[in-house]
Design an enzyme around this catalytic site. Structure first.
Site, PDB file in Angstrom:
ATOM      1  CB  CYS A  12      -0.914  -0.040   1.227  1.00 20.23           C
ATOM      2  SG  CYS A  12      -1.801   1.480   1.555  1.00 20.23           S
ATOM      3  CB  CYS A  31       0.269   1.793   4.134  1.00 22.50           C
ATOM      4  SG  CYS A  31      -1.432   1.225   3.953  1.00 22.50           S
TER       5      CYS A  31
END
Length: 179
Positions: A96, A99
């Site tokens: 991600c 993230c």
């Protein structure tokens, strides 16, 4: 104004990221893995086994001494639900991009608020029961827990700046201290 590299003043060189296995150090940076290094193609980066002692102490901090502890389904109840203080849970995944983008802000926040708040992260891919139970649909997802329950209106999805993250946490800490 772009940074000049070699003869090309307007172009940045292509970069390749490498992640080393846990028993390897990068001799170019003298740092321990798990860690990722970026380098230009053709640069000489050697990875060496940790069975040989490193020449220098780690210059780049990667994975050790982190203020954000990674937990899983087996430790979630003890660390989060049974905690006597508020816990910020960050649901993330290695793949991600957002993230990885907010990780330094969350780490900084965890260090700054260590007396008021526990900050942990849960890997989305390795903990499907938690993802299903807490209905985590977007990443990263931040949820604050207090007294074994999700704090009302504490759920936040997507990337967030450090300033907005601090505002978010301050507001929630104020709300849980009033209750």
């Amino acid at each position: 104004m772009p940074i000049a590299f070699g003869h090309s003043a307007n172009l940045l060189p292509p970069v390749r990221a490498v992640t080393a296995p846990p028993n390897v150090i990068c001799t170019a940076f003298h740092s321990y893995s798990p860690c990722s290094w970026a380098f230009s193609p053709g640069s000489k980066v050697r990875l060496r086994s940790l069975s040989k002692p490193p020449l220098f102490r780690s210059l780049i901090k990667c994975g050790s001494g982190a203020a954000v502890r990674e937990i899983d389904e087996t430790t979630f109840t003890d660390v989060v639900l049974k905690s006597e203080r508020p816990v910020l849970v960050e649901f993330v995944a290695k793949w991600c991009g957002p993230c990885r983008l907010i990780a330094p802000a969350v780490e900084s926040l965890a260090k700054e608020y260590q007396d008021k708040l526990t900050v942990v992260k849960v890997d989305h891919d390795l903990n499907p029961k938690l993802i299903e139970e807490y209905k985590v649909y977007g990443l990263p997802t931040l949820i604050v827990f207090q007294n074994g329950q999700e704090v009302s209106e504490s759920r936040r999805e997507g990337a967030i700046t450090k300033v907005k993250l601090k505002e978010y946490v301050d507001k929630l800490l104020e709300a849980v201290s009033i209750v």
